[in-house]
Design a protein around this motif. Structure first.
Motif, PDB file in Angstrom:
ATOM      1  N   SER A 197       6.953   8.742 -10.632  1.00 24.56           N
ATOM      2  CA  SER A 197       5.986   7.691 -10.295  1.00 24.56           C
ATOM      3  C   SER A 197       6.567   6.578  -9.429  1.00 24.56           C
ATOM      4  CB  SER A 197       5.424   7.078 -11.583  1.00 24.56           C
ATOM      5  OG  SER A 197       6.473   6.530 -12.365  1.00 24.56           O
ATOM      6  N   ALA A 198       7.824   6.708  -9.036  1.00 21.47           N
ATOM      7  CA  ALA A 198       8.469   5.651  -8.250  1.00 21.47           C
ATOM      8  C   ALA A 198       7.755   5.452  -6.916  1.00 21.47           C
ATOM      9  CB  ALA A 198       9.932   6.010  -8.003  1.00 21.47           C
ATOM     10  N   SER A 199       7.573   4.207  -6.534  1.00 27.04           N
ATOM     11  CA  SER A 199       7.011   3.899  -5.219  1.00 27.04           C
ATOM     12  C   SER A 199       7.844   2.800  -4.597  1.00 27.04           C
ATOM     13  CB  SER A 199       5.554   3.448  -5.329  1.00 27.04           C
ATOM     14  OG  SER A 199       5.472   2.112  -5.786  1.00 27.04           O
ATOM     15  N   ALA A 200       7.960   2.830  -3.274  1.00 25.63           N
ATOM     16  CA  ALA A 200       8.760   1.823  -2.584  1.00 25.63           C
ATOM     17  C   ALA A 200       8.200   0.421  -2.826  1.00 25.63           C
ATOM     18  CB  ALA A 200       8.802   2.144  -1.090  1.00 25.63           C
ATOM     19  N   THR A 201       6.872   0.319  -2.899  1.00 29.90           N
ATOM     20  CA  THR A 201       6.256  -0.994  -3.130  1.00 29.90           C
ATOM     21  C   THR A 201       6.677  -1.551  -4.492  1.00 29.90           C
ATOM     22  OG1 THR A 201       4.339  -0.403  -1.779  1.00 29.90           O
ATOM     23  CG2 THR A 201       4.076  -2.226  -3.316  1.00 29.90           C
ATOM     24  N   ALA A 202       6.636  -0.715  -5.533  1.00 33.88           N
ATOM     25  CA  ALA A 202       7.034  -1.160  -6.872  1.00 33.88           C
ATOM     26  C   ALA A 202       8.496  -1.572  -6.901  1.00 33.88           C
ATOM     27  CB  ALA A 202       6.779  -0.050  -7.886  1.00 33.88           C
TER      28      ALA A 202
END
Length: 232
Positions: A197-202
């Motif tokens: 679920s990793a996202s650059a925004t997070a």
């Protein structure tokens, strides 16, 4: 040889990127995957990108432990590159995937095969990419799927001239976006949900808040972000 090309902004590279690359490496027997950070992405970014040097450095750190992963300068800043004139003036030439693919394939042998790695959210807009039809002639696609997408969504995302007729795709609406979609002029391999679920925004938001980044990125990347004060 089977060669993978994985492009993007990688701002920063995270566990989701690496999970996609490892799954593609194993499932499609790839010998090498080139991670290619874009210097000037063709599509407008919602926020300014970190400098190319930092994004490439983080990629080098994240891929150091895997011999088959190669951080690439194929889309790095070019000296004396001709600017592109737009209605708002001149800007640097954007990095188009089709150009990168053709450069990468120049030393290929006839038996070598190229696989382009991409997430399904990006693939949904593939018809809008520069010379989209040519991309499918140059390589096969490996798309990281996730819940909520059907096989019909994938087929309908193809450039118009490669898209099956509605009568053909209608049965696909109830099928999850997994397996292989082989059509005339286009081959798309769909990886099942990688549960990343990793996202650059997070990650950027967590860095701004001073939160630990270990659940999103490898330790060397987290340390680099901290030392260089990125995303503050």
């Amino acid at each position: 040889m089977n060669i993978g090309l994985f492009g993007g902004t990688f701002d920063p590279v995270h566990r989701g990127h690496l999970a996609l690359a490892r799954a593609a490496l194993e499932q499609y027997k790839l010998h090498r995957i080139h991670f290619v950070p874009a210097n000037i992405p063709p599509h407008k970014q919602r926020q300014p990108l970190s400098p190319f040097l930092h994004r490439f450095a983080m990629l080098a750190l994240a891929t150091a432990g895997e011999k088959a992963f190669v951080p690439s300068l194929l889309e790095g800043p070019e000296e004396n590159a001709a600017p592109v004139r737009t209605s708002k003036g001149q800007t640097e030439k954007p990095n188009y995937t089709i150009d990168t693919i053709r450069r990468l394939k120049q030393p290929f042998k006839a038996s070598d095969k190229l696989f382009l790695l991409v997430g399904i959210d990006a693939f949904a807009d593939i018809a809008k990419w520069h010379q989209a039809e040519a991309l499918f002639r140059e390589c096969e696609f490996v798309v990281a799927s996730r819940p909520g997408y059907s096989l019909a969504d994938v087929a309908n995302a193809l450039p118009e001239n490669l898209r099956p007729r509605p009568a053909v795709t209608r049965p696909f609406h109830k099928q999850a976006a997994t397996g292989d979609l082989v059509l005339k002029g286009a081959t798309v391999h769909l990886l099942a949900d990688l549960h990343q679920s990793a996202s650059a925004t997070a990650i950027r938001e967590a860095a701004v808040a001073g939160k630990p980044l270990g659940r999103f990125v490898d330790a060397p990347v987290a340390e680099y972000i901290r030392k260089m004060g990125l995303y503050k």
